[in-house]
Design an enzyme around this catalytic site. Sequence first.
Site, PDB file in Angstrom:
ATOM      1  N   GLY A 257     -11.862  -8.938  -5.942  1.00 12.66           N
ATOM      2  CA  GLY A 257     -11.816  -7.461  -6.161  1.00 12.66           C
ATOM      3  C   GLY A 257     -10.083  -6.452  -5.996  1.00 12.66           C
ATOM      4  O   GLY A 257      -9.738  -6.388  -7.245  1.00 12.66           O
ATOM      5  N   ALA A 258      -9.349  -6.928  -4.825  1.00 15.83           N
ATOM      6  CA  ALA A 258      -8.761  -5.983  -4.497  1.00 15.83           C
ATOM      7  C   ALA A 258      -8.456  -6.910  -2.817  1.00 15.83           C
ATOM      8  O   ALA A 258      -8.313  -7.576  -2.214  1.00 15.83           O
ATOM      9  CB  ALA A 258      -8.719  -5.060  -4.836  1.00 15.83           C
ATOM     10  N   MET A 259      -6.531  -6.913  -3.233  1.00 16.01           N
ATOM     11  CA  MET A 259      -5.905  -6.378  -2.013  1.00 16.01           C
ATOM     12  C   MET A 259      -4.988  -5.818  -0.915  1.00 16.01           C
ATOM     13  O   MET A 259      -4.127  -5.036  -1.844  1.00 16.01           O
ATOM     14  CB  MET A 259      -5.197  -7.738  -2.487  1.00 16.01           C
ATOM     15  CG  MET A 259      -4.422  -8.925  -0.864  1.00 16.01           C
ATOM     16  SD  MET A 259      -6.607  -9.219  -0.046  1.00 16.01           S
ATOM     17  CE  MET A 259      -4.523  -9.476   1.657  1.00 16.01           C
ATOM     18  N   GLU A 294      -9.548  -0.771   0.022  1.00 13.45           N
ATOM     19  CA  GLU A 294      -8.006  -1.173   0.645  1.00 13.45           C
ATOM     20  C   GLU A 294      -7.573  -0.479   1.175  1.00 13.45           C
ATOM     21  O   GLU A 294      -6.287  -0.899   1.698  1.00 13.45           O
ATOM     22  CB  GLU A 294      -7.551  -1.704  -0.916  1.00 13.45           C
ATOM     23  CG  GLU A 294      -8.695  -2.418  -1.750  1.00 13.45           C
ATOM     24  CD  GLU A 294      -9.172  -3.448  -0.910  1.00 13.45           C
ATOM     25  OE1 GLU A 294      -8.162  -4.339  -0.144  1.00 13.45           O
ATOM     26  OE2 GLU A 294     -10.079  -4.366  -1.585  1.00 13.45           O
TER      27      GLU A 294
END
Length: 853
Positions: A257-259, A294
């Site tokens: 999904g994201a970092m 995040e």
Amino acid sequence: MKDAAPQTIYLKDYTPFGFAVESVSLTFRLHPTATRVISKIRFTPIPDASDTRFFLHGEQLKLISAKIDGVEINTKMVVGGLEADVPDVPFTWETEVEINPQANTALEGLYMSNGMYCTQCEAEGFRKITFYPDRPDVMSVFDVKIEADGDNTPIMLSNGNGVELSKARATWSDPWPKPAYLFALVAGELIAHRDTFTTLSDKQVQLAIWVRPGDEHKCAFGMEALKKSMKWDEDIYGREYDLDEFNIVAVDDFNMGAMENKGLNVFNSSCVLASPETATDGNFERIEAIIAHEYFHNWTGNRITCRDWFQLCLKEGLTVFRDAQFTADMRSEPVKRIDDVITLRARQFPEDQGPLSHPVRPESFQEINNFYTATVYEKGAEVIGMLKTLVGDEAYSQALDLYFMRHDGQACTIEDWIAVFEESTGRDLNQFKLWYSQSGTPEVAVREAYDGTTFTLHLSQSSAPTPGQSQKAAQVIPVAVGLLNDNGDEILATQVLELTQEEQSFTFEGHASRPIPSVLRGFSAPVTLRQDIDNTRRAFLLAHDTDAFNRWEAGRDLARDSLLGAVLEGTPHNTAYLQGLKAVLSDETLDPAYRALMLGQPSQSELASELHKMGHTPDPAAIHTASEALRRAKAEAFADLLPGLYADNQVAGTFSPDAGPAGQRSLANAALSLLTRLDQGKTAAQQYASADNMTLQLAGLSALLDAEKGEDALEAFYDQWQNDRLVIDKWFSMQVMHAKPTALTKTVRKLCDHPDFEWKNPNRFRAVMGMLAAHHAGFHHESGGAYELLADWLIRLDPVNPQTTARMCAAFQTWKRYDQTRQTMIQGQLERIASQNGLSRDTTEMVTRILEG
Ligand code: B3K
Ligand code: ZN
């Protein structure tokens, strides 16, 4: 593919690195196939270190030169990196390496996505960028210089604050010590959607969401979500942002999904880009949650990180818990809780009850990327929730303050976390710690007794053996309970019972008539509850429970039993359930989003699991038939109600993704889905034709496909959206989801031949193959065709992208639930995957665990 041969790493073997890294300075000379990375790292030997070996990780790197204090040295290449003889005093290590971003299809390290340079370093990707002690307990400040041919890469970003930004060169400096997994670099043709945020201490932070030209109109929602997250973390956790700027970049090719890279979060474009025309309400809510997640990592993950990867839940469990609190605050608490429990049961329970079961803190792994699981994340968050329930809100807040104060700038363990709670509350948490080490889903059984005044709840707990753990000790389980009288009034507000033994009784005195308990309110622990109660009681709770979660749960239990009865004995659907549900749906004092959830029913996979636990062999076709029949029964039972529900929940005016209107749309769309079973898709066709947002358009299309009247709409949808990748992902998924079980493999094969099936793009691969695996009746069709098809594609993807392949192998984790014929077919496919030459470490580990577990 990894260079290192499969090797099992154990938590018990942890040894600190023998050198401290004082500073890192990196220069990147970007080139699509031959990027040069020059590193200058200041190392200081740690006095009396137990491990003095100077080993730097490195994979797929071409070493050009290595120097110590300016002098060329010889290095020894070893598995997974290099070794060198180094001085026993501080020294400067310099290397130049060459890497090939274009050839990096694994999307780990530095890679290219549509002409854009991009990195993903967590967990162990930095070693594909340069030689480095790539472990989270080695923290350092980083300075980064990026050089490129300015025409193609006008924007060059890295962590921290931008120091010098020109067309061909950018310099970044990150003052906060960080592990290498938080390093990031992005470069390409990007446009910023900008804003600012003023922090608690009046510091102005420059915010930007960077996207490809053409996507600028899809950033506004993400930016609002970011500002809300920043504010919320100040208000609720007292956490302030710590750099002058915060950048987010949207990337099309991304494994997850994201970092949360420090100051430069990289997002899968599907998790940040949204406009009313292209994103559904579900997408908006997910984007808001992921941006928050995040961002929250800045404190829980970045400022305080993990000592080693076994401690992953330290940052992930806590951050998921925090993002859930945020969503509950922004939207509706009960709706968020119900959504989370649905997800937990759909994703974590099967994991914990099958061959892949592992503790929230695993004790060994071969490939850490295989442990970014629902157990570490979602059960990890449940564990934090239980801790908060046990110590209370105020003590939780104080413990968190102490955690942030004491461990800021450190790489920590679960022991550190627990110690903070023990110290600040004075509570012994030894038994609680079992939640981190013991795998499996405990079962709590409830028995009631009443003697005219005293009401007793006899609770007992048990846990089935899981791989590597045959014996289980009793855990501390917070069981939230309330009592109701016959009229449905709450006579005892929610109390938390602490179940710490295998069997325990809790008494409630002074009840002149028998109270009705509502047990495990708010789903206070991630357990399965066995409560010997009849449908009359459940219907009562569905009508009266004062706990919103348990009220929903009562309906869910009724639906489940009704479905199980239909599958096992062909009994007609339960009228108590249908009547009770009708009353709830008609109750306009209830939030539409909540009523929409009430209309749902257990998934087919959940029913299969339930049947398996009861000692039956699930028949996917029978489960499918029963599920469909229950939907039809609802449509018929609510025939007089549905048109009103649908009409009353149409939202007029400009689109807003807020919880209120989104909840109305979800109720209207749930009503539409049933209505379609009565009007053959008439309303759906109207909705599709007049929709001015994706939520309505997609629900219209979905209903039309259910009614087998979706062909024209599908074509029109494709024509309208063919240039929008994220919407075309939906177009692929919809067709897989709505295929008839018997036609699923044919449908998927056809979609795989479509020119837009860009299978190397993880989003597109998941849109088709993920949906294939999620289509219970079709995936488990007796022909075994879907098993073979998925295995074919996993074999094809593995050499390209091991991480996504390995993750998708989990589709087979439930194989032992099914009959012998299906088991033999699945086993054959798993063995076929396992026997591929050069199979990645990631996929080898997953397939082996599934076969052997
Ligand atoms: N920490 C990342 C996940 C990294 C996955 C590596 N395979 C996203 C998150 O949890 O926020
Ligand atoms: Zn996370």
